[in-house]
Scaffold this motif. Structure first.
Motif, PDB file in Angstrom:
ATOM      1  N   MET A   1      -5.803   0.113   7.037  1.00 60.33           N
ATOM      2  CA  MET A   1      -6.615  -1.110   7.009  1.00 60.33           C
ATOM      3  C   MET A   1      -7.409  -1.219   5.711  1.00 60.33           C
ATOM      4  O   MET A   1      -7.587  -2.302   5.165  1.00 60.33           O
ATOM      5  CB  MET A   1      -7.566  -1.121   8.219  1.00 60.33           C
ATOM      6  N   ARG A   2      -7.904  -0.108   5.213  1.00 59.83           N
ATOM      7  CA  ARG A   2      -8.649  -0.150   3.948  1.00 59.83           C
ATOM      8  C   ARG A   2      -7.767  -0.615   2.797  1.00 59.83           C
ATOM      9  O   ARG A   2      -8.208  -1.336   1.909  1.00 59.83           O
ATOM     10  CB  ARG A   2      -9.223   1.229   3.656  1.00 59.83           C
ATOM     11  N   SER A   3      -6.498  -0.190   2.824  1.00 63.86           N
ATOM     12  CA  SER A   3      -5.586  -0.584   1.745  1.00 63.86           C
ATOM     13  C   SER A   3      -5.360  -2.092   1.745  1.00 63.86           C
ATOM     14  O   SER A   3      -5.356  -2.742   0.702  1.00 63.86           O
ATOM     15  CB  SER A   3      -4.248   0.142   1.906  1.00 63.86           C
ATOM     16  N   PHE A   4      -5.165  -2.693   2.941  1.00 63.74           N
ATOM     17  CA  PHE A   4      -4.950  -4.135   3.027  1.00 63.74           C
ATOM     18  C   PHE A   4      -6.196  -4.895   2.610  1.00 63.74           C
ATOM     19  O   PHE A   4      -6.110  -5.934   1.972  1.00 63.74           O
ATOM     20  CB  PHE A   4      -4.543  -4.517   4.440  1.00 63.74           C
ATOM     21  N   SER A   5      -7.372  -4.419   2.952  1.00 64.56           N
ATOM     22  CA  SER A   5      -8.614  -5.086   2.558  1.00 64.56           C
ATOM     23  C   SER A   5      -8.772  -5.075   1.041  1.00 64.56           C
ATOM     24  O   SER A   5      -9.176  -6.071   0.436  1.00 64.56           O
ATOM     25  CB  SER A   5      -9.812  -4.394   3.219  1.00 64.56           C
ATOM     26  N   LEU A   6      -8.424  -3.942   0.419  1.00 64.65           N
ATOM     27  CA  LEU A   6      -8.524  -3.836  -1.034  1.00 64.65           C
ATOM     28  C   LEU A   6      -7.571  -4.807  -1.721  1.00 64.65           C
ATOM     29  O   LEU A   6      -7.922  -5.476  -2.696  1.00 64.65           O
ATOM     30  CB  LEU A   6      -8.210  -2.398  -1.460  1.00 64.65           C
ATOM     31  N   ILE A   7      -6.350  -4.920  -1.230  1.00 62.29           N
ATOM     32  CA  ILE A   7      -5.374  -5.834  -1.814  1.00 62.29           C
ATOM     33  C   ILE A   7      -5.837  -7.268  -1.678  1.00 62.29           C
ATOM     34  O   ILE A   7      -5.706  -8.082  -2.592  1.00 62.29           O
ATOM     35  CB  ILE A   7      -3.997  -5.639  -1.137  1.00 62.29           C
ATOM     36  N   PHE A   8      -6.405  -7.621  -0.508  1.00 63.35           N
ATOM     37  CA  PHE A   8      -6.896  -8.990  -0.294  1.00 63.35           C
ATOM     38  C   PHE A   8      -8.013  -9.336  -1.265  1.00 63.35           C
ATOM     39  O   PHE A   8      -8.052 -10.431  -1.826  1.00 63.35           O
ATOM     40  CB  PHE A   8      -7.380  -9.120   1.153  1.00 63.35           C
ATOM     41  N   LEU A   9      -8.927  -8.392  -1.494  1.00 63.30           N
ATOM     42  CA  LEU A   9     -10.026  -8.630  -2.426  1.00 63.30           C
ATOM     43  C   LEU A   9      -9.510  -8.807  -3.855  1.00 63.30           C
ATOM     44  O   LEU A   9     -10.014  -9.644  -4.614  1.00 63.30           O
ATOM     45  CB  LEU A   9     -11.017  -7.471  -2.360  1.00 63.30           C
ATOM     46  N   ILE A  10      -8.497  -8.028  -4.232  1.00 62.84           N
ATOM     47  CA  ILE A  10      -7.928  -8.156  -5.574  1.00 62.84           C
ATOM     48  C   ILE A  10      -7.279  -9.524  -5.755  1.00 62.84           C
ATOM     49  O   ILE A  10      -7.408 -10.161  -6.801  1.00 62.84           O
ATOM     50  CB  ILE A  10      -6.910  -7.031  -5.828  1.00 62.84           C
TER      51      ILE A  10
ATOM     52  N   LEU B   1       1.846 -10.536 -10.290  1.00 65.06           N
ATOM     53  CA  LEU B   1       0.781  -9.730  -9.707  1.00 65.06           C
ATOM     54  C   LEU B   1       0.777  -9.836  -8.189  1.00 65.06           C
ATOM     55  O   LEU B   1       0.606  -8.837  -7.477  1.00 65.06           O
ATOM     56  CB  LEU B   1      -0.574 -10.157 -10.276  1.00 65.06           C
ATOM     57  N   CYS B   2       0.969 -11.047  -7.679  1.00 57.60           N
ATOM     58  CA  CYS B   2       1.018 -11.219  -6.230  1.00 57.60           C
ATOM     59  C   CYS B   2       2.210 -10.485  -5.633  1.00 57.60           C
ATOM     60  O   CYS B   2       2.096  -9.851  -4.576  1.00 57.60           O
ATOM     61  CB  CYS B   2       1.073 -12.714  -5.889  1.00 57.60           C
ATOM     62  N   ALA B   3       3.359 -10.573  -6.304  1.00 54.25           N
ATOM     63  CA  ALA B   3       4.548  -9.864  -5.817  1.00 54.25           C
ATOM     64  C   ALA B   3       4.329  -8.356  -5.825  1.00 54.25           C
ATOM     65  O   ALA B   3       4.715  -7.646  -4.888  1.00 54.25           O
ATOM     66  CB  ALA B   3       5.760 -10.233  -6.675  1.00 54.25           C
ATOM     67  N   LEU B   4       3.693  -7.854  -6.894  1.00 54.51           N
ATOM     68  CA  LEU B   4       3.418  -6.421  -6.978  1.00 54.51           C
ATOM     69  C   LEU B   4       2.472  -5.974  -5.887  1.00 54.51           C
ATOM     70  O   LEU B   4       2.675  -4.937  -5.236  1.00 54.51           O
ATOM     71  CB  LEU B   4       2.832  -6.101  -8.359  1.00 54.51           C
ATOM     72  N   LEU B   5       1.426  -6.756  -5.636  1.00 53.30           N
ATOM     73  CA  LEU B   5       0.468  -6.393  -4.590  1.00 53.30           C
ATOM     74  C   LEU B   5       1.101  -6.481  -3.210  1.00 53.30           C
ATOM     75  O   LEU B   5       0.817  -5.646  -2.337  1.00 53.30           O
ATOM     76  CB  LEU B   5      -0.752  -7.323  -4.681  1.00 53.30           C
ATOM     77  N   LEU B   6       1.964  -7.477  -2.994  1.00 51.29           N
ATOM     78  CA  LEU B   6       2.653  -7.580  -1.715  1.00 51.29           C
ATOM     79  C   LEU B   6       3.561  -6.383  -1.491  1.00 51.29           C
ATOM     80  O   LEU B   6       3.610  -5.807  -0.392  1.00 51.29           O
ATOM     81  CB  LEU B   6       3.451  -8.887  -1.671  1.00 51.29           C
ATOM     82  N   PHE B   7       4.291  -5.978  -2.528  1.00 54.76           N
ATOM     83  CA  PHE B   7       5.163  -4.804  -2.416  1.00 54.76           C
ATOM     84  C   PHE B   7       4.350  -3.551  -2.131  1.00 54.76           C
ATOM     85  O   PHE B   7       4.731  -2.721  -1.288  1.00 54.76           O
ATOM     86  CB  PHE B   7       5.948  -4.643  -3.718  1.00 54.76           C
ATOM     87  N   ALA B   8       3.201  -3.411  -2.799  1.00 56.02           N
ATOM     88  CA  ALA B   8       2.352  -2.244  -2.568  1.00 56.02           C
ATOM     89  C   ALA B   8       1.831  -2.222  -1.147  1.00 56.02           C
ATOM     90  O   ALA B   8       1.751  -1.169  -0.494  1.00 56.02           O
ATOM     91  CB  ALA B   8       1.183  -2.254  -3.562  1.00 56.02           C
ATOM     92  N   GLY B   9       1.467  -3.415  -0.610  1.00 55.45           N
ATOM     93  CA  GLY B   9       0.971  -3.488   0.758  1.00 55.45           C
ATOM     94  C   GLY B   9       2.032  -3.089   1.763  1.00 55.45           C
ATOM     95  O   GLY B   9       1.774  -2.346   2.713  1.00 55.45           O
ATOM     96  N   VAL B  10       3.280  -3.594   1.582  1.00 56.91           N
ATOM     97  CA  VAL B  10       4.378  -3.234   2.493  1.00 56.91           C
ATOM     98  C   VAL B  10       4.690  -1.746   2.405  1.00 56.91           C
ATOM     99  O   VAL B  10       4.918  -1.071   3.420  1.00 56.91           O
ATOM    100  CB  VAL B  10       5.626  -4.082   2.166  1.00 56.91           C
TER     101      VAL B  10
ATOM    102  N   PHE C   1       2.057   0.238   4.226  1.00 51.91           N
ATOM    103  CA  PHE C   1       2.165   0.078   5.671  1.00 51.91           C
ATOM    104  C   PHE C   1       3.217   1.017   6.249  1.00 51.91           C
ATOM    105  O   PHE C   1       2.971   1.754   7.217  1.00 51.91           O
ATOM    106  CB  PHE C   1       2.506  -1.382   5.980  1.00 51.91           C
ATOM    107  N   PHE C   2       4.443   0.982   5.661  1.00 50.73           N
ATOM    108  CA  PHE C   2       5.510   1.844   6.182  1.00 50.73           C
ATOM    109  C   PHE C   2       5.242   3.332   5.894  1.00 50.73           C
ATOM    110  O   PHE C   2       5.644   4.201   6.677  1.00 50.73           O
ATOM    111  CB  PHE C   2       6.858   1.437   5.572  1.00 50.73           C
ATOM    112  N   TYR C   3       4.559   3.621   4.799  1.00 47.97           N
ATOM    113  CA  TYR C   3       4.229   5.013   4.494  1.00 47.97           C
ATOM    114  C   TYR C   3       3.303   5.590   5.551  1.00 47.97           C
ATOM    115  O   TYR C   3       3.535   6.688   6.083  1.00 47.97           O
ATOM    116  CB  TYR C   3       3.593   5.090   3.112  1.00 47.97           C
ATOM    117  N   HIS C   4       2.228   4.850   5.879  1.00 50.72           N
ATOM    118  CA  HIS C   4       1.295   5.326   6.909  1.00 50.72           C
ATOM    119  C   HIS C   4       1.953   5.390   8.283  1.00 50.72           C
ATOM    120  O   HIS C   4       1.683   6.300   9.074  1.00 50.72           O
ATOM    121  CB  HIS C   4       0.080   4.407   6.957  1.00 50.72           C
ATOM    122  N   ARG C   5       2.834   4.446   8.571  1.00 58.81           N
ATOM    123  CA  ARG C   5       3.515   4.456   9.866  1.00 58.81           C
ATOM    124  C   ARG C   5       4.447   5.659   9.992  1.00 58.81           C
ATOM    125  O   ARG C   5       4.487   6.323  11.033  1.00 58.81           O
ATOM    126  CB  ARG C   5       4.314   3.151  10.001  1.00 58.81           C
ATOM    127  N   ARG C   6       5.187   5.964   8.925  1.00 59.88           N
ATOM    128  CA  ARG C   6       6.096   7.104   8.963  1.00 59.88           C
ATOM    129  C   ARG C   6       5.324   8.416   9.026  1.00 59.88           C
ATOM    130  O   ARG C   6       5.709   9.349   9.734  1.00 59.88           O
ATOM    131  CB  ARG C   6       6.990   7.068   7.724  1.00 59.88           C
TER     132      ARG C   6
END
Length: 353
Positions: A1-10, A266-275, A278-283
């Motif tokens: 959740m912290r990672s998604f909040s950081l991306i949204f703020l950026i 930049l948006c594409a890069l941040l979206l890729f980082a967010g995805v 997400f899968f990294y933490h889930r795995r």
């Protein structure tokens, strides 16, 4: 959740940087004559009709406000300055009368709004009075395709009752488009109108619905015996700037392309980082749960086997049951005698077992 909040703020920060202060119109150049009047036209986009407009000396943060309108009053006066908000044509019109040489310099038209004010830079040049051989050396006017251009040609005192005209091209090759006469001060034909403002001593020509082919030389003239008094007019028509549906200010094409070329990657890069996060933490969580389950089952099996072996070894010798002697003592030949010895009327279970 912290990672998604950081991306949204950026993302919010990037959007705020990209949508910084934007100008109404890149710049306007106006030329006037000492002792005469100069009329400045600053166009603005649809949606700003009800906003407060102002005119200032200087540029941007260093611009000192000379006058401003409000939501109720569309015109204001102060000394030699007049400011009018023409909402029909969407233009801030500033008139400076009795021009002086020290009026030469940078000015600005602005619209008050939250954040950065839309701003138009105005370059004003005041020339000295010319001889009577010409009305004015030359006038430069710039307009936008689809909007209106207003041309002002000043003339000297004494020519108020003379016939005025507006023509295409210059001097002897100039084809008359409109002209007044000694009685009428206003004429209209097609997209053009001509007004003889005798109080301000100005020939005012308005060209509506500008087209790219309107670009070129024109002339304001006064008919008289001998050589007509003539003002050369240079008209330039630019392509219409882009506007947005949420009434934001107009941006130049180069700025839009630059902003999109920076924002989209930049948006594409941040979206890729967010995805990826997400899968990294889930795995990672799934691997941890799997290791915990394997450890629990292995520990249970090992602990149970050890406990059974310890219980068996701790029993007294008399209580330990040996399975091998039981199978070895069974003799199938004795089954008949066992069954033969059973008496239904006698309870012999103790003897059998």
């Amino acid at each position: 959740m912290r990672s998604f909040s950081l991306i949204f703020l950026i993302l919010l920060l990037l959007l705020s940087v990209v949508s910084g202060g934007i100008m109404l119109h890149e710049e306007i150049t106006e030329t006037g004559t000492e002792g005469r009047a100069a009329v400045i036209h600053c166009p603005y986009t649809e949606g700003y009709e009800t906003y407060v407009k102002y005119f200032c000396k200087g540029v941007y943060k260093h611009c000192t406000t000379l006058m401003q309108t409000n939501r109720e009053v569309n015109q204001t006066y102060k000394g030699r300055f007049t400011l009018t908000d023409n909402k029909d044509e969407r233009q801030i019109v500033v008139t400076i009368s009795d021009l002086r040489m020290e009026d030469t310099g940078l000015y600005g038209c602005g619209i008050e709004k939250v954040g950065h004010d839309p701003f138009t830079v105005v370059h004003l040049t005041v020339n000295k009075v010319l001889s009577d051989s010409m009305l004015y050396e030359e006038v430069k006017e710039t307009g936008t395709m689809g909007s209106a251009a207003v041309i002002h040609c000043p003339y000297t005192e004494g020519y108020e009752t003379y016939i005025k005209y507006f023509c295409k091209r210059v001097y002897k090759n100039c084809t008359t488009l409109l002209q007044t006469n000694g009685e009428d001060s206003w004429r209209h034909e097609g997209r053009l109108s001509l007004t003889d403002d005798k109080e301000q001593r100005l020939i005012v020509v308005t060209i509506r619905d500008l087209r790219m082919e309107d670009t070129g030389p024109y002339g304001c003239g006064i008919e008289r015996t001998g050589q007509d008094l003539f003002t050369l007019v240079h008209l330039t028509v630019n392509k219409a700037p882009r506007t947005s549906t949420d009434h934001t200010t107009t941006v130049t094409h180069k700025t839009q392309v630059l902003n999109l070329s920076v924002l989209i990657p930049l948006c594409a890069l941040l979206l890729f980082a967010g995805v990826f996060l997400f899968f990294y933490h889930r795995r990672k969580k799934r691997n941890i749960n799997s290791l915990s389950a394997n450890y629990y089952i292995t520990g249970r099996m090992t602990t149970g086997a050890v406990r059974d072996e310890m219980e068996y070894e701790s029993d007294p010798p008399g209580n330990q049951v040996s399975m091998n002697p039981v199978y070895q003592s069974l003799n199938t030949s004795q089954l008949d005698s066992i069954y033969q010895g059973l008496n239904p009327t006698t309870n012999q279970s103790n003897h059998v077992f």
